[in-house]
Design an enzyme around this catalytic site. Structure first.
Site, PDB file in Angstrom:
ATOM      1  N   VAL A   1       0.875  -1.178   0.000  1.00 23.10           N
ATOM      2  CA  VAL A   1       0.000   0.000   0.000  1.00 23.10           C
ATOM      3  C   VAL A   1       0.912   1.227   0.000  1.00 23.10           C
ATOM      4  O   VAL A   1       1.784   1.358   0.871  1.00 23.10           O
ATOM      5  CB  VAL A   1      -0.899   0.010   1.260  1.00 23.10           C
ATOM      6  CG1 VAL A   1      -1.679   1.307   1.372  1.00 23.10           C
ATOM      7  CG2 VAL A   1      -1.844  -1.185   1.230  1.00 23.10           C
TER       8      VAL A   1
ATOM      9  N   ASN B   1      -5.812  12.387  -7.109  1.00 24.51           N
ATOM     10  CA  ASN B   1      -6.177  12.557  -8.517  1.00 24.51           C
ATOM     11  C   ASN B   1      -6.396  11.216  -9.229  1.00 24.51           C
ATOM     12  O   ASN B   1      -5.438  10.474  -9.471  1.00 24.51           O
ATOM     13  CB  ASN B   1      -5.033  13.348  -9.186  1.00 24.51           C
ATOM     14  CG  ASN B   1      -5.352  13.726 -10.603  1.00 24.51           C
ATOM     15  OD1 ASN B   1      -5.874  12.900 -11.362  1.00 24.51           O
ATOM     16  ND2 ASN B   1      -5.053  14.953 -10.963  1.00 24.51           N
TER      17      ASN B   1
ATOM     18  N   ASP C   1      -8.458  12.261  -0.280  1.00 20.71           N
ATOM     19  CA  ASP C   1      -7.745  13.503   0.021  1.00 20.71           C
ATOM     20  C   ASP C   1      -7.389  13.465   1.511  1.00 20.71           C
ATOM     21  O   ASP C   1      -8.255  13.670   2.372  1.00 20.71           O
ATOM     22  CB  ASP C   1      -8.643  14.712  -0.296  1.00 20.71           C
ATOM     23  CG  ASP C   1      -7.937  16.029   0.018  1.00 20.71           C
ATOM     24  OD1 ASP C   1      -6.840  15.990   0.617  1.00 20.71           O
ATOM     25  OD2 ASP C   1      -8.478  17.090  -0.338  1.00 20.71           O
TER      26      ASP C   1
ATOM     27  N   ASN D   1       4.013   7.472   2.486  1.00 25.70           N
ATOM     28  CA  ASN D   1       4.811   8.416   1.704  1.00 25.70           C
ATOM     29  C   ASN D   1       4.166   9.796   1.610  1.00 25.70           C
ATOM     30  O   ASN D   1       4.871  10.796   1.528  1.00 25.70           O
ATOM     31  CB  ASN D   1       4.998   7.830   0.292  1.00 25.70           C
ATOM     32  CG  ASN D   1       5.474   8.859  -0.695  1.00 25.70           C
ATOM     33  OD1 ASN D   1       6.641   9.210  -0.721  1.00 25.70           O
ATOM     34  ND2 ASN D   1       4.552   9.385  -1.505  1.00 25.70           N
TER      35      ASN D   1
ATOM     36  N   TYR E   1       6.312  22.030   9.117  1.00 24.64           N
ATOM     37  CA  TYR E   1       6.741  20.818   8.406  1.00 24.64           C
ATOM     38  C   TYR E   1       7.829  20.103   9.198  1.00 24.64           C
ATOM     39  O   TYR E   1       7.796  18.890   9.396  1.00 24.64           O
ATOM     40  CB  TYR E   1       7.251  21.210   7.018  1.00 24.64           C
ATOM     41  CG  TYR E   1       7.800  20.046   6.205  1.00 24.64           C
ATOM     42  CD1 TYR E   1       6.948  19.082   5.659  1.00 24.64           C
ATOM     43  CD2 TYR E   1       9.177  19.918   5.972  1.00 24.64           C
ATOM     44  CE1 TYR E   1       7.450  18.027   4.911  1.00 24.64           C
ATOM     45  CE2 TYR E   1       9.684  18.860   5.226  1.00 24.64           C
ATOM     46  CZ  TYR E   1       8.809  17.921   4.692  1.00 24.64           C
ATOM     47  OH  TYR E   1       9.309  16.868   3.959  1.00 24.64           O
TER      48      TYR E   1
ATOM     49  N   LYS F   1       7.675  16.292  10.815  1.00 25.86           N
ATOM     50  CA  LYS F   1       8.581  15.198  10.452  1.00 25.86           C
ATOM     51  C   LYS F   1       9.357  14.701  11.685  1.00 25.86           C
ATOM     52  O   LYS F   1       9.734  13.531  11.739  1.00 25.86           O
ATOM     53  CB  LYS F   1       9.535  15.645   9.333  1.00 25.86           C
ATOM     54  CG  LYS F   1       8.838  15.821   7.986  1.00 25.86           C
ATOM     55  CD  LYS F   1       8.326  14.493   7.431  1.00 25.86           C
ATOM     56  CE  LYS F   1       7.701  14.626   6.057  1.00 25.86           C
ATOM     57  NZ  LYS F   1       7.210  13.346   5.509  1.00 25.86           N
TER      58      LYS F   1
ATOM     59  N   VAL G   1      15.235  15.277  -2.909  1.00 22.69           N
ATOM     60  CA  VAL G   1      15.049  14.339  -4.027  1.00 22.69           C
ATOM     61  C   VAL G   1      14.351  15.143  -5.123  1.00 22.69           C
ATOM     62  O   VAL G   1      13.514  16.003  -4.808  1.00 22.69           O
ATOM     63  CB  VAL G   1      14.144  13.147  -3.597  1.00 22.69           C
ATOM     64  CG1 VAL G   1      13.808  12.246  -4.775  1.00 22.69           C
ATOM     65  CG2 VAL G   1      14.806  12.347  -2.472  1.00 22.69           C
TER      66      VAL G   1
ATOM     67  N   SER H   1      11.670  16.321  -7.318  1.00 29.34           N
ATOM     68  CA  SER H   1      10.208  16.097  -7.305  1.00 29.34           C
ATOM     69  C   SER H   1       9.499  17.439  -7.360  1.00 29.34           C
ATOM     70  O   SER H   1      10.126  18.493  -7.242  1.00 29.34           O
ATOM     71  CB  SER H   1       9.760  15.350  -6.034  1.00 29.34           C
ATOM     72  OG  SER H   1       9.593  16.254  -4.960  1.00 29.34           O
TER      73      SER H   1
HETATM   74  N1  LIG Z   1      11.227  15.553  -2.460  1.00 23.81           N
HETATM   75  C1  LIG Z   1      12.035  15.819  -1.458  1.00 23.81           C
HETATM   76  O1  LIG Z   1      13.057  16.498  -1.594  1.00 23.81           O
HETATM   77  C2  LIG Z   1      11.745  15.226  -0.095  1.00 23.81           C
HETATM   78  C3  LIG Z   1      12.701  15.390   0.910  1.00 23.81           C
HETATM   79  C4  LIG Z   1      12.451  14.846   2.167  1.00 23.81           C
HETATM   80  C5  LIG Z   1      11.275  14.149   2.409  1.00 23.81           C
HETATM   81  N2  LIG Z   1      10.371  14.019   1.405  1.00 23.81           N
HETATM   82  C6  LIG Z   1       9.111  13.308   1.720  1.00 23.81           C
HETATM   83  O2  LIG Z   1       8.822  12.357   0.712  1.00 23.81           O
HETATM   84  C7  LIG Z   1       7.415  12.213   0.571  1.00 23.81           C
HETATM   85  C8  LIG Z   1       7.023  12.315  -0.902  1.00 23.81           C
HETATM   86  O3  LIG Z   1       7.416  13.577  -1.397  1.00 23.81           O
HETATM   87  P1  LIG Z   1       7.509  13.911  -2.961  1.00 23.81           P
HETATM   88  O4  LIG Z   1       8.616  14.872  -3.102  1.00 23.81           O
HETATM   89  O5  LIG Z   1       7.480  12.681  -3.765  1.00 23.81           O
HETATM   90  O6  LIG Z   1       6.116  14.707  -3.148  1.00 23.81           O
HETATM   91  P2  LIG Z   1       5.323  15.044  -4.492  1.00 23.81           P
HETATM   92  O7  LIG Z   1       6.154  14.833  -5.695  1.00 23.81           O
HETATM   93  O8  LIG Z   1       4.708  16.376  -4.256  1.00 23.81           O
HETATM   94  O9  LIG Z   1       4.156  13.921  -4.501  1.00 23.81           O
HETATM   95  C9  LIG Z   1       3.186  13.928  -3.519  1.00 23.81           C
HETATM   96  C10 LIG Z   1       2.210  12.788  -3.739  1.00 23.81           C
HETATM   97  O10 LIG Z   1       1.242  12.844  -2.707  1.00 23.81           O
HETATM   98  C11 LIG Z   1      -0.055  13.015  -3.263  1.00 23.81           C
HETATM   99  N3  LIG Z   1      -0.795  13.939  -2.407  1.00 23.81           N
HETATM  100  C12 LIG Z   1      -0.484  15.221  -2.124  1.00 23.81           C
HETATM  101  N4  LIG Z   1      -1.422  15.756  -1.304  1.00 23.81           N
HETATM  102  C13 LIG Z   1      -2.305  14.772  -1.057  1.00 23.81           C
HETATM  103  C14 LIG Z   1      -3.505  14.710  -0.298  1.00 23.81           C
HETATM  104  N5  LIG Z   1      -3.980  15.770   0.358  1.00 23.81           N
HETATM  105  N6  LIG Z   1      -4.173  13.544  -0.248  1.00 23.81           N
HETATM  106  C15 LIG Z   1      -3.750  12.459  -0.945  1.00 23.81           C
HETATM  107  N7  LIG Z   1      -2.637  12.460  -1.682  1.00 23.81           N
HETATM  108  C16 LIG Z   1      -1.928  13.618  -1.751  1.00 23.81           C
HETATM  109  C17 LIG Z   1       0.158  13.581  -4.666  1.00 23.81           C
HETATM  110  O11 LIG Z   1      -0.819  13.151  -5.571  1.00 23.81           O
HETATM  111  P3  LIG Z   1      -2.233  13.889  -5.865  1.00 23.81           P
HETATM  112  O12 LIG Z   1      -1.899  15.282  -6.226  1.00 23.81           O
HETATM  113  O13 LIG Z   1      -2.807  13.050  -6.965  1.00 23.81           O
HETATM  114  O14 LIG Z   1      -3.019  13.752  -4.616  1.00 23.81           O
HETATM  115  C18 LIG Z   1       1.465  12.862  -5.035  1.00 23.81           C
HETATM  116  O15 LIG Z   1       1.182  11.555  -5.495  1.00 23.81           O
HETATM  117  C19 LIG Z   1       6.788  13.266   1.472  1.00 23.81           C
HETATM  118  O16 LIG Z   1       6.413  12.685   2.693  1.00 23.81           O
HETATM  119  C20 LIG Z   1       7.912  14.251   1.719  1.00 23.81           C
HETATM  120  O17 LIG Z   1       7.786  14.940   2.930  1.00 23.81           O
HETATM  121  C21 LIG Z   1      10.559  14.542   0.166  1.00 23.81           C
END
Ligand SMILES: NC(=O)c1ccc[n+]([C@@H]2O[C@H](COP(=O)([O-])OP(=O)(O)OC[C@H]3O[C@@H](n4cnc5c(N)ncnc54)[C@H](OP(=O)(O)O)[C@@H]3O)[C@@H](O)[C@H]2O)c1
Length: 318
Positions: free
Chosen positions: A55, A84, A111, A138, A205, A209, A238, A240
């Site tokens: 999951v 989405n 959501d 995630n 944030y 965390k 990362v 994203s």
């Molecule tokens: N990227 C980084 O640099 C980084 C660094 C440290 C930690 N992290 C952690 O890694 C995780 C993933 O981050 P990411 O960078 O991959 O984020 P991302 O690219 O923004 O993707 C977020 C995902 O979560 C979904 N989402 C967002 N809001 C939501 C909501 N209210 N309900 C349900 N789904 C939701 C989005 O899809 P929909 O829009 O379709 O809902 C998307 O699939 C997070 O926990 C973040 O804190 C990321």
């Protein structure tokens, strides 16, 4: 210099020096071994290729999408959750075309910022008949850009807490009873460097965390004896849409490389799986906390300045 001291003091100082050098080599050596040599727990232990499900929350984009793809390739059926439906369907069909029809996929539209009891009941029902071997918590939200707490919109604060904390707890409590009854499972929580050290201008944030890191450690101790591995994955940047970084570098991996590093190094507890992130975490641990705080604050002031300039440019263009 040492010759001027009494032999006892000089021997004592040399022993102390050797001990600190030994401690440094041991701790740094452990970081290198973990980053480059030691394998993690095999995904087979959690039911890969035996019909178990993974999951993944926030599975339609970024790191979550990559977890879904790589877990499917490793032999898990995958339940993808996000808001989405079109994006979820695209990832599900990508999995089917890349991995084949032996792997099942399900999508669940939710959501997490606004999910009520009824939504979580529906989610729990969707999981009822699934043998869930892996949960990737995630989904996460950060601030639109670094901002002082006093200027942070109330809705942003509420969404961050609801998604990063409440959703993680509710999803975990929906999934873990089944894992406990089967005495097997992996719970992977996506942590951040912002939770490992206070991050000024991302205060909400950062604290959410930090909550996740503490929750993961406590849960790991409770569930470890029941056959379940709980890992908190400490993550620097990362590529994203959340990080707003588009180009990968040594310090900023693509989601694919990052997720590969997580899945090949599964270990209970608080881990920093990506090699350059683990080196950075090690050296940050050696630096004085005040310096790390000052550096992070300066970095966020700079990111905010650049983000505001970009917003201004975009507003002029529109
Ligand atoms: N990227 C980084 O640099 C980084 C660094 C440290 C930690 N992290 C952690 O890694 C995780 C993933 O981050 P990411 O960078 O991959 O984020 P991302 O690219 O923004 O993707 C977020 C995902 O979560 C979904 N989402 C967002 N809001 C939501 C909501 N209210 N309900 C349900 N789904 C939701 C989005 O899809 P929909 O829009 O379709 O809902 C998307 O699939 C997070 O926990 C973040 O804190 C990321």
């Amino acid at each position: 210099m040492l010759g001027a001291l009494s032999p006892v003091v000089s021997t004592g100082l040399q022993a102390l020096g050797a001990l600190s050098a030994g401690c440094f080599l041991l701790s740094f050596g452990t970081v290198l071994l973990k980053a480059f040599v030691l394998p993690g727990i095999s995904l087979k232990r959690f039911g890969a290729k035996k019909g178990a499900w993974a999951v993944v929350t926030g599975a339609s984009d970024g790191i979550g999408r990559e977890f879904a793809l790589q877990l499917a390739k490793a032999g898990f059926n995958v339940l993808l959750a996000a808001r989405n439906p079109e994006k979820l369907a695209t990832v599900a069909s990508e999995i089917q075309s890349k991995v084949g029809s032996d792997i099942k996929t399900q999508t669940f539209v939710i959501d997490f910022a606004h999910a009520d009891d009824a939504a979580y009941e529906k989610f729990t029902t969707a999981l009822q008949d699934l043998d869930v071997g892996v949960l990737v918590n995630n989904v996460g939200k950060s601030h639109e850009m670094p901002v002082d707490f006093v200027e942070t919109p109330a809705e942003e604060i509420s969404d961050i807490l609801t998604i990063n904390i409440k959703a993680t707890l509710r999803v975990t409590s929906a999934v873990t009873p089944g894992m406990v009854s089967r005495r097997r499972g992996l719970v992977l929580n996506l942590g951040s460097f912002a939770g490992a050290a206070p991050a000024p201008m991302l205060a909400t944030y950062s604290a959410s965390k930090a909550f996740l890191a503490t929750f993961s450690d406590a849960l790991a101790a409770e569930l470890g004896p029941k056959g379940i591995v709980v890992e908190h994955s400490n993550t620097y940047f990362v590529v994203s849409s959340m990080s707003k970084i588009r180009r990968a570098s040594a310090m900023v991996p693509t989601p694919a490389s990052y997720v590969r590093s997580v899945l090949k190094s599964i270990t209970p507890g608080n881990q920093t799986p990506y090699w350059s992130h683990s080196l950075l975490a090690y050296f940050m641990g050696l630096a004085p906390a005040r310096f790390v705080l000052w550096y992070t604050h300066a970095l966020h002031k700079d990111i905010r300045k650049r983000a505001l300039r970009k917003k201004e440019r975009e507003a002029k263009k529109a």
